[in-house]
Design a protein around this motif. Structure first.
Motif, PDB file in Angstrom:
ATOM      1  N   PHE A  57       0.852  -1.242  -0.065  1.00  0.00           N
ATOM      2  CA  PHE A  57       0.115  -0.079  -0.143  1.00  0.00           C
ATOM      3  C   PHE A  57       0.819   1.260   0.031  1.00  0.00           C
ATOM      4  CE2 PHE A  57      -2.198  -3.424   2.243  1.00  0.00           C
ATOM      5  CZ  PHE A  57      -3.294  -3.373   1.529  1.00  0.00           C
ATOM      6  N   TYR A  58       2.135   1.197  -0.039  1.00  0.00           N
ATOM      7  CA  TYR A  58       3.035   2.211  -0.064  1.00  0.00           C
ATOM      8  C   TYR A  58       2.717   3.002  -1.249  1.00  0.00           C
ATOM      9  CZ  TYR A  58       5.243   0.367   4.268  1.00  0.00           C
ATOM     10  OH  TYR A  58       5.503  -0.196   5.571  1.00  0.00           O
ATOM     11  N   ALA A  59       2.460   2.401  -2.311  1.00  0.00           N
ATOM     12  CA  ALA A  59       2.689   2.715  -3.687  1.00  0.00           C
ATOM     13  C   ALA A  59       1.618   3.850  -3.833  1.00  0.00           C
ATOM     14  CB  ALA A  59       2.513   1.605  -4.559  1.00  0.00           C
ATOM     15  N   ALA A  60       0.451   3.775  -3.111  1.00  0.00           N
ATOM     16  CA  ALA A  60      -0.578   4.659  -3.168  1.00  0.00           C
ATOM     17  C   ALA A  60      -0.027   6.201  -2.610  1.00  0.00           C
ATOM     18  CB  ALA A  60      -1.745   4.182  -2.307  1.00  0.00           C
ATOM     19  N   VAL A  61       0.619   6.236  -1.604  1.00  0.00           N
ATOM     20  CA  VAL A  61       1.320   7.482  -1.280  1.00  0.00           C
ATOM     21  C   VAL A  61       2.306   8.086  -2.202  1.00  0.00           C
ATOM     22  CG1 VAL A  61       2.463   8.532   0.768  1.00  0.00           C
ATOM     23  CG2 VAL A  61       1.077   6.802   1.247  1.00  0.00           C
ATOM     24  N   ALA A  62       3.039   7.018  -2.823  1.00  0.00           N
ATOM     25  CA  ALA A  62       4.203   7.393  -3.752  1.00  0.00           C
ATOM     26  C   ALA A  62       2.980   8.104  -5.079  1.00  0.00           C
ATOM     27  CB  ALA A  62       4.916   6.305  -4.333  1.00  0.00           C
ATOM     28  N   ALA A  63       2.103   7.373  -5.310  1.00  0.00           N
ATOM     29  CA  ALA A  63       1.178   7.875  -6.573  1.00  0.00           C
ATOM     30  C   ALA A  63       0.654   9.294  -6.166  1.00  0.00           C
ATOM     31  CB  ALA A  63      -0.012   7.121  -6.606  1.00  0.00           C
ATOM     32  N   CYS A  64       0.368   9.489  -4.728  1.00  0.00           N
ATOM     33  CA  CYS A  64      -0.287  10.760  -4.265  1.00  0.00           C
ATOM     34  C   CYS A  64       0.697  11.660  -4.480  1.00  0.00           C
ATOM     35  CB  CYS A  64      -0.777  10.488  -2.976  1.00  0.00           C
ATOM     36  SG  CYS A  64      -1.399  12.116  -2.222  1.00  0.00           S
ATOM     37  N   THR A  65       1.846  11.613  -3.950  1.00  0.00           N
ATOM     38  CA  THR A  65       2.997  12.624  -3.934  1.00  0.00           C
ATOM     39  C   THR A  65       3.314  13.051  -5.397  1.00  0.00           C
ATOM     40  OG1 THR A  65       4.626  11.182  -3.568  1.00  0.00           O
ATOM     41  CG2 THR A  65       3.696  12.212  -1.885  1.00  0.00           C
ATOM     42  N   PHE A  66       3.625  12.159  -6.398  1.00  0.00           N
ATOM     43  CA  PHE A  66       3.667  12.112  -7.630  1.00  0.00           C
ATOM     44  C   PHE A  66       2.460  12.826  -8.445  1.00  0.00           C
ATOM     45  CE2 PHE A  66       4.480   9.962 -12.063  1.00  0.00           C
ATOM     46  CZ  PHE A  66       5.312  11.092 -12.376  1.00  0.00           C
ATOM     47  N   HIS A  67       1.187  12.567  -8.046  1.00  0.00           N
ATOM     48  CA  HIS A  67      -0.071  13.358  -8.711  1.00  0.00           C
ATOM     49  C   HIS A  67       0.226  14.715  -8.119  1.00  0.00           C
ATOM     50  CE1 HIS A  67      -3.404  13.304 -11.275  1.00  0.00           C
ATOM     51  NE2 HIS A  67      -4.167  13.904 -10.255  1.00  0.00           N
ATOM     52  N   ILE A  68       0.570  15.110  -6.841  1.00  0.00           N
ATOM     53  CA  ILE A  68       0.552  16.356  -6.333  1.00  0.00           C
ATOM     54  C   ILE A  68       1.405  17.154  -7.184  1.00  0.00           C
ATOM     55  CG2 ILE A  68       1.323  18.041  -4.575  1.00  0.00           C
ATOM     56  CD1 ILE A  68       0.591  15.571  -2.920  1.00  0.00           C
ATOM     57  N   PHE A  69       2.637  16.735  -7.906  1.00  0.00           N
ATOM     58  CA  PHE A  69       3.355  17.451  -8.803  1.00  0.00           C
ATOM     59  C   PHE A  69       2.627  17.612 -10.126  1.00  0.00           C
ATOM     60  CE2 PHE A  69       6.616  17.399 -12.072  1.00  0.00           C
ATOM     61  CZ  PHE A  69       7.551  18.630 -11.789  1.00  0.00           C
ATOM     62  N   ASN A  70       2.361  16.447 -10.697  1.00  0.00           N
ATOM     63  CA  ASN A  70       1.679  16.389 -11.850  1.00  0.00           C
ATOM     64  C   ASN A  70       0.603  17.374 -11.989  1.00  0.00           C
ATOM     65  OD1 ASN A  70       3.707  14.491 -12.811  1.00  0.00           O
ATOM     66  ND2 ASN A  70       2.373  12.774 -12.527  1.00  0.00           N
ATOM     67  N   HIS A  71      -0.349  17.234 -10.992  1.00  0.00           N
ATOM     68  CA  HIS A  71      -1.494  17.921 -11.018  1.00  0.00           C
ATOM     69  C   HIS A  71      -1.251  19.561 -11.114  1.00  0.00           C
ATOM     70  CE1 HIS A  71      -4.956  20.223  -9.251  1.00  0.00           C
ATOM     71  NE2 HIS A  71      -5.688  19.560 -10.211  1.00  0.00           N
ATOM     72  N   ALA A  72      -0.260  19.867 -10.289  1.00  0.00           N
ATOM     73  CA  ALA A  72       0.346  21.486 -10.235  1.00  0.00           C
ATOM     74  C   ALA A  72       0.672  21.849 -11.678  1.00  0.00           C
ATOM     75  CB  ALA A  72       1.179  21.784  -9.208  1.00  0.00           C
ATOM     76  N   SER A  73       1.526  20.819 -12.281  1.00  0.00           N
ATOM     77  CA  SER A  73       1.866  21.447 -13.758  1.00  0.00           C
ATOM     78  C   SER A  73       0.759  21.538 -14.799  1.00  0.00           C
ATOM     79  CB  SER A  73       2.934  20.355 -14.024  1.00  0.00           C
ATOM     80  OG  SER A  73       2.521  18.972 -14.271  1.00  0.00           O
ATOM     81  N   PHE A  74      -0.030  20.496 -14.845  1.00  0.00           N
ATOM     82  CA  PHE A  74      -1.062  20.529 -15.993  1.00  0.00           C
ATOM     83  C   PHE A  74      -2.009  21.468 -15.651  1.00  0.00           C
ATOM     84  CE2 PHE A  74      -2.478  16.343 -14.257  1.00  0.00           C
ATOM     85  CZ  PHE A  74      -3.734  16.820 -13.791  1.00  0.00           C
ATOM     86  N   LYS A  75      -2.423  21.382 -14.373  1.00  0.00           N
ATOM     87  CA  LYS A  75      -3.514  22.373 -14.274  1.00  0.00           C
ATOM     88  C   LYS A  75      -3.389  23.838 -14.094  1.00  0.00           C
ATOM     89  CE  LYS A  75      -6.942  20.995 -13.550  1.00  0.00           C
ATOM     90  NZ  LYS A  75      -7.826  20.300 -12.394  1.00  0.00           N
TER      91      LYS A  75
END
Length: 789
Positions: free
Chosen positions: A327-345
């Protein structure tokens, strides 16, 4: 001062300097000065990381536990980079977006104020400082949303955001103070180390609920999401910065910070996961029907925040099920998506601002066919939108695939059973489907089709206006093609969230044929079909009646509160001081009576002094003067009798060997009497014959009741002394500590100096208020005379 403290202080210093710079030199755009600050702050954060200066303390108010203790770990560093670098891009964009006739000094002051507050939130290890900066983000956000204060919708949106986020701020304060009560520490990382103590506390549930409400209101989670679409009335740079990249993620940051503590409870995991999934589904579903471009992006932001919350909920299973790195991958996905969302949004918001700037509208019903008129904008928009839709090879696809993979892993947990797993998967898959729909529909409706129905001559935006979104689009492409350049930062941020090592992370586009890939392909196929068939099924949105929305409930609630407040004001506040005093004194009598009824009346041990003849004479004089006030037919006579009581009390001080108090009493009494006589002389004569029996009886009952209550309380207090009188301390230390011989003066000026200072401040503020009212009255009289002429 440390590097961290210097970096956080820079935006506040800039916020103070920019108004003066803009006022005295309007030839230089204040945005260029503001641009220096986030760049300098980002450099300082990098230097702090390289020099391992990541844990710095600064005592501020140690007596109450409020210190500026900053701690920069992986998640803090991620947010600091987003806040400063995207802040710099937003400032550069706003220089060329806002009209030079705008109040630019105000704008950049508010923006830098928000930047500093947000940096304080993500760096504060002291929970009181965290709360202070948290509330400052709400205040600065309010000012930025209401920047165009000539628009009613801007004011309404700012008010809604303020009411909801400040409510969450109060919840945060309650949650943090509850945790301080449990752990006896103000340090956030020390609280994490005492998570086993917190979960065993009877206050655990209270703290958890408060923290959840704070996070959900800030990050616009269902049903508190209603404030974010209305906040889009702010200028586009504000929307790109606050409402996509930074502020709205503060709630996500809060959940991430407290996951090691509260994820030990299944309730926390259930609530965070289901609220996030419901928010993802509901916001993405409603984003499709929006006709305003910023409305589409607002609801899409809410849905993406729901996705991040869901990932943090699933990641909490890694804390609940110790030693299960699945389940650690979910937190990694969240932190990665925080960065990705900031860039494309962030890029998408700026692109919408460019479209509005060049066409004069954001209405989807008027926009179409811009692909040939604005080809560069189209290129940037399609890359950002496809990344948001989760289409390869862009960065949004990678974190979305990690999200879906984590969702399919929840069946390995013993928390979620069959029905709950099915419900969660249904919410996130349908939400992801509508995310694809509104992303593709955005491109289709704006850039394809016939020419736009606008009055302006549409052309491509200037290069400087395009530069900031193009930089963000470049980030979308680069991190999509080479995602592992961020794995070090993601691993560090994930470790900070979980307080566990997640191991080496490798991100790639291809993971073989698995449920996540199959789901993605189905979303692409079904979503594309629904986009082109939108006119056949859009009537489903008509089923949602206007009075079935949370906005309707909010408006009704706000109207009710205003009506109740108006009624209270008219019936109590504006009814005169007599009714106020009746309410206050009645409450005093009732509460004292209830207490005395529950406890036996015990006056304790008295040590009475001998009553002398002249003291009895003074008491008789006071009683006679009091009676004369009651029966007096003239206000002036009442004032004279009242002064007689005051002078008699002054004589008591003389007989009790307190000449200083006597002199003070006599002086104040003389001044008060003179002022009363000057004022009351101009009032009409006292007409006691107009007073009804009810009026007199009420006064009598209240007066006698208050007199009895105060007398009983005084006698009880006199007979029960649980500690020595503080008078002895003053007698021994007045001269030694304050070098003064007059005890009363020393107490007022030194020992109770702050009381005296605040009293003087109140008098000063009252004087300024009176002076202002007089000047305003004079101004209105002059304007009235000019109008008559």
């Amino acid at each position: 001062m440390s590097l961290l403290h210097t970096a956080v202080s820079l935006p506040f210093i800039g916020a103070m300097l920019i108004p003066a710079i803009y006022y005295y030199n309007k030839r230089i755009h204040p945005g260029y000065f503001a641009l220096i600050i986030p760049i300098a702050a980002a450099i300082l954060f990098i230097l702090a990381q390289l020099n391992n200066q990541i844990n710095q303390t600064l005592n501020w108010m140690p007596h109450i536990g409020l210190n500026l203790n900053f701690r920069m770990d992986g998640i803090s560093l991620l947010f600091c980079m987003l806040i400063t670098i995207i802040g710099a891009l937003v400032i550069f964009y706003s220089i060329h977006y806002l009209n030079k006739r705008e109040q630019l000094g105000h704008f950049y002051t508010y923006l830098l104020l928000f930047m500093g507050a947000m940096l304080g939130v993500v760096l504060s290890d002291n929970v009181l400082a965290l709360y202070l900066f948290w509330e400052l983000t709400s205040i600065s956000s309010f000012l930025l949303i209401a920047f165009w204060n000539h628009k009613q919708k801007s004011l309404e949106g700012a008010l809604k955001s303020m009411l909801i986020t400040v409510l969450g701020g109060l919840m945060l304060l309650g949650g943090l103070l509850t945790l301080v009560t449990i752990t006896n520490t103000f340090s956030l990382h020390e609280m994490v180390s005492k998570s086993d103590v917190i979960i065993q506390s009877p206050l655990f549930t209270t703290a958890m609920v408060f923290i959840l409400l704070a996070a959900f209101t800030k990050s616009a989670q269902f049903p508190f999401h209603i404030w974010l679409p209305d906040a889009m009335e702010a200028p586009t740079p504000v929307s790109a910065y606050l409402h996509s990249a930074t502020m709205v993620k503060a709630g996500v940051y809060l959940i991430a910070r407290f996951t090691p503590i509260f994820a030990l409870s299944a309730s926390w995991i259930y609530i965070v996961t289901f609220v996030g999934a419901l928010t993802l589904f509901w916001a993405s579903f409603n984003a499709v029907k929006q006709q305003d471009l910023k409305g589409v992006l607002a609801y899409s932001t809410v849905s993406q925040l729901g996705l991040m919350m869901t990932l943090l909920g699933i990641g909490g299973l890694g804390v609940y099920h110790d030693h299960q790195p699945l389940f650690y991958a979910a937190v990694a996905a969240c932190t990665f998506h925080i960065f990705n969302h900031a860039s494309f949004k962030g890029a998408l918001f700026m692109i919408v601002g460019i479209i509005d700037h060049e066409t004069g509208t954001r209405d989807l019903r008027k926009l179409s066919g811009l692909i040939q008129l604005m080809p560069v904008t189209f290129t940037a928009a399609i890359i950002s939108a496809l990344s948001m839709a989760g289409v390869p090879p862009f960065n949004g696809f990678l974190s979305k695939e990690m999200f879906l993979s984590s969702m399919f892993d929840i069946s390995e947990s013993n928390i979620f059973n069959g029905p709950s797993v099915v419900l969660l998967l249904a919410l996130v898959i349908i939400g992801s489907l509508f995310t694809f729909i509104y992303s593709v529909k955005f491109i289709k409706d704006v850039f394809f089709g016939h020419s736009p129905a606008v009055d302006k001559q549409v052309h491509e935006a200037p290069l400087f206006l395009l530069l900031s979104p193009l930089v963000m689009v470049a980030v979308v492409v680069i991190t999509g093609l080479f995602p592992n350049i961020l794995t070090g930062l993601i691993e560090s941020a994930s470790y900070a969230v979980l307080n566990k090592d997640i191991g080496h992370l490798h991100i790639s586009h291809w993971h073989g044929i698995n449920p996540a890939l199959i789901t993605t392909l189905l979303i692409f196929a079904i979503g594309t079909a629904l986009v082109f068939a939108y006119k056949y099924w859009h009537s489903v949105y008509l089923l949602q009646r206007p009075n079935w929305t949370f906005n309707y409930v909010y408006q009704k609630g706000l109207t009710a509160v205003e009506s109740i407040s108006y009624h209270i004001n008219n019936t109590i506040i504006a009814s005169g001081i007599r009714k106020h005093l009746i309410i206050i004194f009645t409450a005093l009598i009732v509460m004292t009576a209830v207490f005395l009824a529950q406890s036996p009346l015990n006056f304790g041990d008295w040590q009475l002094s001998e009553v002398r003849l002249f003291e009895l004479i003074l008491v008789v004089l006071i009683l006679i003067a009091t009676y004369m006030i009651i029966v007096a037919q003239s206000r002036i006579f009442s004032i004279i009798m009242l002064s007689a009581i005051g002078y008699s009390v002054g004589l008591f001080f003389v007989f009790f060997n307190a000449p200083d108090l006597a002199l003070t009493q006599l002086t104040i009494e003389t001044i008060s009497t003179a002022l009363f006589l000057m004022c009351f002389y101009h009032l009409p004569k006292l007409s006691r014959y107009e007073e009804t029996i009810k009026f007199r009886l009420t006064n009598a009952v209240i007066s006698v009741g208050v007199g009895l209550v105060v007398t009983i309380i005084a006698l009880i207090a006199y007979g029960h002394r649980f500690s020595p009188s503080i008078a002895e301390y003053y007698i021994k230390n007045v001269y030694e500590l304050a070098a003064g011989k007059n005890m009363v003066n020393v107490i007022l000026v030194d020992f109770r100096g702050f009381d005296t200072l605040f009293e003087s401040t109140v008098l000063g503020i009252a004087g300024i208020g009176i002076y202002t009212l007089i000047k305003l009255r004079d101004k209105k009289e002059v304007e009235h005379e000019q109008t008559e002429k």
